[in-house]
Design an enzyme around this catalytic site. Structure first.
Site, PDB file in Angstrom:
ATOM      1  N   GLU A 239      -8.847  28.685   7.284  1.00 57.40           N
ATOM      2  CA  GLU A 239      -7.317  28.402   6.675  1.00 57.40           C
ATOM      3  C   GLU A 239      -7.542  26.937   6.180  1.00 57.40           C
ATOM      4  O   GLU A 239      -7.864  25.857   6.949  1.00 57.40           O
ATOM      5  CB  GLU A 239      -6.291  28.368   7.786  1.00 57.40           C
ATOM      6  CG  GLU A 239      -5.077  28.111   6.953  1.00 57.40           C
ATOM      7  CD  GLU A 239      -3.842  28.402   7.703  1.00 57.40           C
ATOM      8  OE1 GLU A 239      -3.780  27.609   9.099  1.00 57.40           O
ATOM      9  OE2 GLU A 239      -2.933  29.014   7.724  1.00 57.40           O
TER      10      GLU A 239
ATOM     11  N   CYS B  20       2.459  29.593   5.605  1.00 59.32           N
ATOM     12  CA  CYS B  20       1.575  30.445   6.384  1.00 59.32           C
ATOM     13  C   CYS B  20       1.492  32.299   5.509  1.00 59.32           C
ATOM     14  O   CYS B  20       0.633  32.759   5.958  1.00 59.32           O
ATOM     15  CB  CYS B  20       2.089  31.042   7.674  1.00 59.32           C
ATOM     16  SG  CYS B  20       3.871  31.811   7.397  1.00 59.32           S
TER      17      CYS B  20
ATOM     18  N   PHE C  17       5.213  22.094  10.852  1.00 59.36           N
ATOM     19  CA  PHE C  17       5.737  21.129  10.073  1.00 59.36           C
ATOM     20  C   PHE C  17       6.302  21.931   8.474  1.00 59.36           C
ATOM     21  O   PHE C  17       6.826  21.531   7.890  1.00 59.36           O
ATOM     22  CB  PHE C  17       4.662  20.247   9.406  1.00 59.36           C
ATOM     23  CG  PHE C  17       3.558  20.424   8.556  1.00 59.36           C
ATOM     24  CD1 PHE C  17       3.736  20.433   7.177  1.00 59.36           C
ATOM     25  CD2 PHE C  17       2.507  20.937   9.129  1.00 59.36           C
ATOM     26  CE1 PHE C  17       2.831  20.955   6.244  1.00 59.36           C
ATOM     27  CE2 PHE C  17       1.216  21.470   8.120  1.00 59.36           C
ATOM     28  CZ  PHE C  17       1.783  21.454   6.847  1.00 59.36           C
TER      29      PHE C  17
ATOM     30  N   GLU D 208       6.479  17.086  14.691  1.00 57.79           N
ATOM     31  CA  GLU D 208       6.465  15.591  14.559  1.00 57.79           C
ATOM     32  C   GLU D 208       6.570  14.887  13.312  1.00 57.79           C
ATOM     33  O   GLU D 208       6.935  13.944  13.002  1.00 57.79           O
ATOM     34  CB  GLU D 208       5.718  15.087  15.736  1.00 57.79           C
ATOM     35  CG  GLU D 208       4.315  15.069  15.480  1.00 57.79           C
ATOM     36  CD  GLU D 208       3.802  16.189  16.152  1.00 57.79           C
ATOM     37  OE1 GLU D 208       4.352  17.435  16.073  1.00 57.79           O
ATOM     38  OE2 GLU D 208       2.672  16.294  16.815  1.00 57.79           O
TER      39      GLU D 208
ATOM     40  N   SER E   3      -0.353  26.529  14.259  1.00 56.58           N
ATOM     41  CA  SER E   3      -1.988  26.768  13.851  1.00 56.58           C
ATOM     42  C   SER E   3      -2.627  27.641  14.962  1.00 56.58           C
ATOM     43  O   SER E   3      -2.085  27.741  16.079  1.00 56.58           O
ATOM     44  CB  SER E   3      -2.986  25.687  13.557  1.00 56.58           C
ATOM     45  OG  SER E   3      -2.918  24.851  14.895  1.00 56.58           O
TER      46      SER E   3
HETATM   47  P1  NAD Z   1       0.362  22.814  14.782  1.00 55.85           P
HETATM   48  O1  NAD Z   1      -0.416  23.955  15.053  1.00 55.85           O
HETATM   49  O2  NAD Z   1      -0.614  21.456  14.445  1.00 55.85           O
HETATM   50  O3  NAD Z   1       1.611  22.346  15.281  1.00 55.85           O
HETATM   51  C1  NAD Z   1       2.399  23.278  15.567  1.00 55.85           C
HETATM   52  C2  NAD Z   1       3.393  22.840  16.719  1.00 55.85           C
HETATM   53  O4  NAD Z   1       2.620  22.459  17.998  1.00 55.85           O
HETATM   54  C3  NAD Z   1       3.916  21.335  16.780  1.00 55.85           C
HETATM   55  O5  NAD Z   1       5.361  21.360  17.151  1.00 55.85           O
HETATM   56  C4  NAD Z   1       3.074  20.276  17.258  1.00 55.85           C
HETATM   57  O6  NAD Z   1       3.920  19.156  17.843  1.00 55.85           O
HETATM   58  C5  NAD Z   1       2.569  21.314  18.485  1.00 55.85           C
HETATM   59  N1  NAD Z   1       1.198  20.768  18.841  1.00 55.85           N
HETATM   60  C6  NAD Z   1       0.216  20.310  17.955  1.00 55.85           C
HETATM   61  N2  NAD Z   1      -0.871  20.242  18.787  1.00 55.85           N
HETATM   62  C7  NAD Z   1      -0.718  20.625  20.163  1.00 55.85           C
HETATM   63  C8  NAD Z   1      -1.459  20.631  21.177  1.00 55.85           C
HETATM   64  N3  NAD Z   1      -2.671  20.103  21.227  1.00 55.85           N
HETATM   65  N4  NAD Z   1      -0.844  21.041  22.409  1.00 55.85           N
HETATM   66  C9  NAD Z   1       0.332  21.742  22.272  1.00 55.85           C
HETATM   67  N5  NAD Z   1       1.305  21.607  21.213  1.00 55.85           N
HETATM   68  C10 NAD Z   1       0.651  20.887  20.253  1.00 55.85           C
HETATM   69  O7  NAD Z   1       0.779  23.298  13.094  1.00 55.85           O
HETATM   70  P2  NAD Z   1       1.148  22.842  11.899  1.00 55.85           P
HETATM   71  O8  NAD Z   1       0.057  22.034  11.226  1.00 55.85           O
HETATM   72  O9  NAD Z   1       2.532  21.999  12.300  1.00 55.85           O
HETATM   73  O10 NAD Z   1       1.458  24.083  10.852  1.00 55.85           O
HETATM   74  C11 NAD Z   1       0.679  24.676  10.129  1.00 55.85           C
HETATM   75  C12 NAD Z   1      -0.012  25.913  10.703  1.00 55.85           C
HETATM   76  O11 NAD Z   1       1.086  26.670  11.252  1.00 55.85           O
HETATM   77  C13 NAD Z   1      -0.878  26.588   9.710  1.00 55.85           C
HETATM   78  O12 NAD Z   1      -1.868  27.130  10.532  1.00 55.85           O
HETATM   79  C14 NAD Z   1      -0.001  27.840   9.574  1.00 55.85           C
HETATM   80  O13 NAD Z   1      -0.495  28.913   9.072  1.00 55.85           O
HETATM   81  C15 NAD Z   1       0.727  28.110  10.511  1.00 55.85           C
HETATM   82  N6  NAD Z   1       1.885  28.916  10.425  1.00 55.85           N
HETATM   83  C16 NAD Z   1       2.043  30.119  10.836  1.00 55.85           C
HETATM   84  C17 NAD Z   1       3.054  31.065  10.621  1.00 55.85           C
HETATM   85  C18 NAD Z   1       3.279  32.222  10.996  1.00 55.85           C
HETATM   86  O14 NAD Z   1       4.226  32.933  11.205  1.00 55.85           O
HETATM   87  N7  NAD Z   1       1.848  32.996  11.352  1.00 55.85           N
HETATM   88  C19 NAD Z   1       4.161  30.404  10.032  1.00 55.85           C
HETATM   89  C20 NAD Z   1       4.216  28.933   9.731  1.00 55.85           C
HETATM   90  C21 NAD Z   1       3.344  28.215  10.109  1.00 55.85           C
END
Ligand code: NAD
Length: 500
Positions: A383, A281, A149, A176, A226
């Site tokens: 985090e 991130c 997101f 989403e 994440s």
């Molecule tokens: P998230 O892991 O909750 O979601 C990321 C994606 O995974 C979304 O599209 C979501 O729909 C999908 N998803 C969620 N739960 C899932 C499941 N159980 N099975 C399969 N897919 C699933 O992350 P978020 O809250 O949207 O984003 C924040 C996180 O992203 C933070 O931890 C941040 O550090 C990380 N991030 C990392 C980088 C990097 O390059 N390292 C860059 C941006 C964000």
């Protein structure tokens, strides 16, 4: 309630499932859309659309593919105001920050404009008598990107411009929580001349992700989100023998040496700790001042700055920090502040009770500052992903180097110092993927690759830049001989140049 849609074959496609996810205006707290979550059949239909588009696109000349990217770049610039506003409303980051993040994505589009050059292969003439050897990079087919997101435009644009310029068809499964901007990017790609099916967007949750991973027509998966989900996606893709890059969470440290320019360090911590409400991130979430005097001065200077932070609606140009993305995430971040107090850290600035006047239902909190955080506390290890900065006091350089090196995450790190020797030593030895020297958020430019170490990234190749081109292509090497009339007869020994 207005429903959003998927974007397939160049047009908006309404969802067929009975499962929806709410999309909010983060500043008002109001629900603005209902997002359909795709069924497995809907996802498979999207994959079929991409697979149909692939042969034609793969056979389109790289320079023609680049022209689509040039036009897409122009459209991003022309529509920057609208795009930043979409980002700002749903994500909650202030509009100038939203525009900056879209520009970082646009820079990857600029990189992808150079695809004819980037795809050039190698050629060695006459490696043996009459034999030439050459290599070429070919696209993989249908590839998928699953994005978080916190950067609804930039992270998708780390992926799809490079993938598509390389000749692949790309399926984006955005977060989403803020899907309007990714849907708009897909429309702009069509306007730029991308054929139908070359960029499809499917909205969904775990079911959509699992379906993409399991389908044999999806040849590679890029994930950013994440760490637990990154790890899951990595393992599942490995199980299916699929190419995968999966970026995870972070806990970025900023070391402040006693000789640092303190004003510069404080400015850097304000922007990197509280910009985008800490939902980056590469946000700095741990400050490590070296020596008690440095720590005392740093905390004394930070406190009034954090208390004076202008927190307000994301579209108000006076706001420096907007709301968090959802009520659920706000509760999680505040829960971490409660936990820090229980764990015995000193809460120097408490933003938990902040309310934005006239926006009482928005997902706001003020900036928080903890002092005397130790490395056994959960607020240090985990985090938080909010506007919460922890100060961990280090007695000396060795301890300041040990902290990020031994941390589970290894995305970004920074050192603020005037001492070139200390900076060099730190850079050489710290176990973190991206290092800043007097630069708090060392996000590499588009023509380098982005990626952390340890539990911040799974897979072998990073995002965009040279790794992006490698990730979205596979190399074919061809050894070629044309009939010369010379007959050597059957050769049963392993051929070597001398034997030809
Ligand atoms: P998230 O892991 O909750 O979601 C990321 C994606 O995974 C979304 O599209 C979501 O729909 C999908 N998803 C969620 N739960 C899932 C499941 N159980 N099975 C399969 N897919 C699933 O992350 P978020 O809250 O949207 O984003 C924040 C996180 O992203 C933070 O931890 C941040 O550090 C990380 N991030 C990392 C980088 C990097 O390059 N390292 C860059 C941006 C964000």
């Amino acid at each position: 309630m207005k429903q959003l849609y998927h974007f397939v074959d160049g047009r908006a496609v309404p969802g067929e499932s009975d499962r929806f996810s709410p999309v909010y205006n983060a500043s008002t707290g109001e629900q603005i859309f209902e997002l359909p979550l795709a069924t497995a059949d809907e996802v498979r239909a999207v994959i079929a659309s991409s697979a149909k588009a692939f042969p034609g696109w793969a056979n389109t000349a790289p320079s023609a593919r680049a022209r689509v990217m040039f036009r897409f770049k122009d459209l991003l610039e022309q529509n920057m105001d609208e795009l930043s506003e979409l980002c700002s409303i749903e994500h909650g980051k202030v509009k100038s920050d939203a525009a900056g993040s879209i520009t970082r994505g646009l820079e990857v589009v600029e990189f992808a404009c150079g695809i004819p050059q980037l795809l050039k292969g190698e050629f060695s003439a006459n490696v043996a008598a009459g034999i030439d050897l050459y290599s070429m990079r070919q696209p993989l087919g249908v590839v998928a990107g699953i994005t978080p997101f916190n950067f609804p435009a930039m992270v998708p644009m780390w992926m799809f411009p490079v993938a598509i310029a390389c000749g692949n068809c790309f399926i984006l499964k955005p977060s989403e929580k803020d899907p309007s901007l990714p849907l708009r990017l897909a429309e702009l790609m069509m306007e730029a001349g991308a054929p139908e099916g070359v960029l499809n967007v499917v909205n969904g949750d775990k079911l959509a992700v699992d379906t993409l991973i399991e389908d044999p027509n999806v040849k590679a998966v890029s994930f950013v989100g994440s760490t637990p989900i990154a790890n899951y996606v990595y393992e599942r893709c490995a199980h299916f023998g699929k190419r995968v890059q999966a970026m995870g969470g972070a806990k970025n440290h900023m070391i402040v040496m006693p000789d640092a320019d303190m004003e510069q360090a404080v400015d850097a911590l304000m922007g990197a700790g509280y910009g985008s409400a800490g939902e980056r991130c590469m946000a700095v979430s741990v400050a490590v001042p070296v020596g008690q005097d440095t720590a005392d001065e740093l905390v004394a200077r930070l406190k009034p700055r954090i208390e004076a932070l202008k927190v307000g609606p994301s579209l108000d140009p006076a706001s420096e920090m907007g709301p968090l993305v959802t009520a659920e995430h706000l509760a999680k971040v505040k829960g971490y502040v409660d936990l820090g107090v229980q764990e015995g850290a000193d809460l120097v600035v408490d933003g938990r009770d902040f309310r934005a006047q006239g926006y009482e239902n928005g997902f706001f909190m003020g900036g928080c500052l903890f002092d005397n955080v130790t490395d056994d506390m959960r607020i240090y290890k985990e985090e938080i992903f909010g506007p919460v900065l922890s100060v961990v006091r280090a007695p000396d350089f060795d301890e300041a180097l040990r902290l990020p090196t031994e941390h589970e995450f290894g995305n970004g790190v920074a050192i603020f110092t005037r001492d070139g020797d200390a900076a060099r030593d730190f850079t050489a030895n710290v176990e973190v993927g991206m290092v800043g020297i007097n630069v708090p958020i060392p996000v590499p430019m588009a023509f380098y690759s982005f990626g952390g170490w340890k539990n911040s990234a799974f897979g072998d190749m990073n995002q965009h830049g040279p790794d992006g081109v490698r990730f979205y292509t596979r190399t074919k090497t061809v050894t070629s001989r044309w009939p010369t009339g010379i007959r050597a007869g059957a050769e049963f020994a392993m051929p070597t140049p001398g034997s030809e």
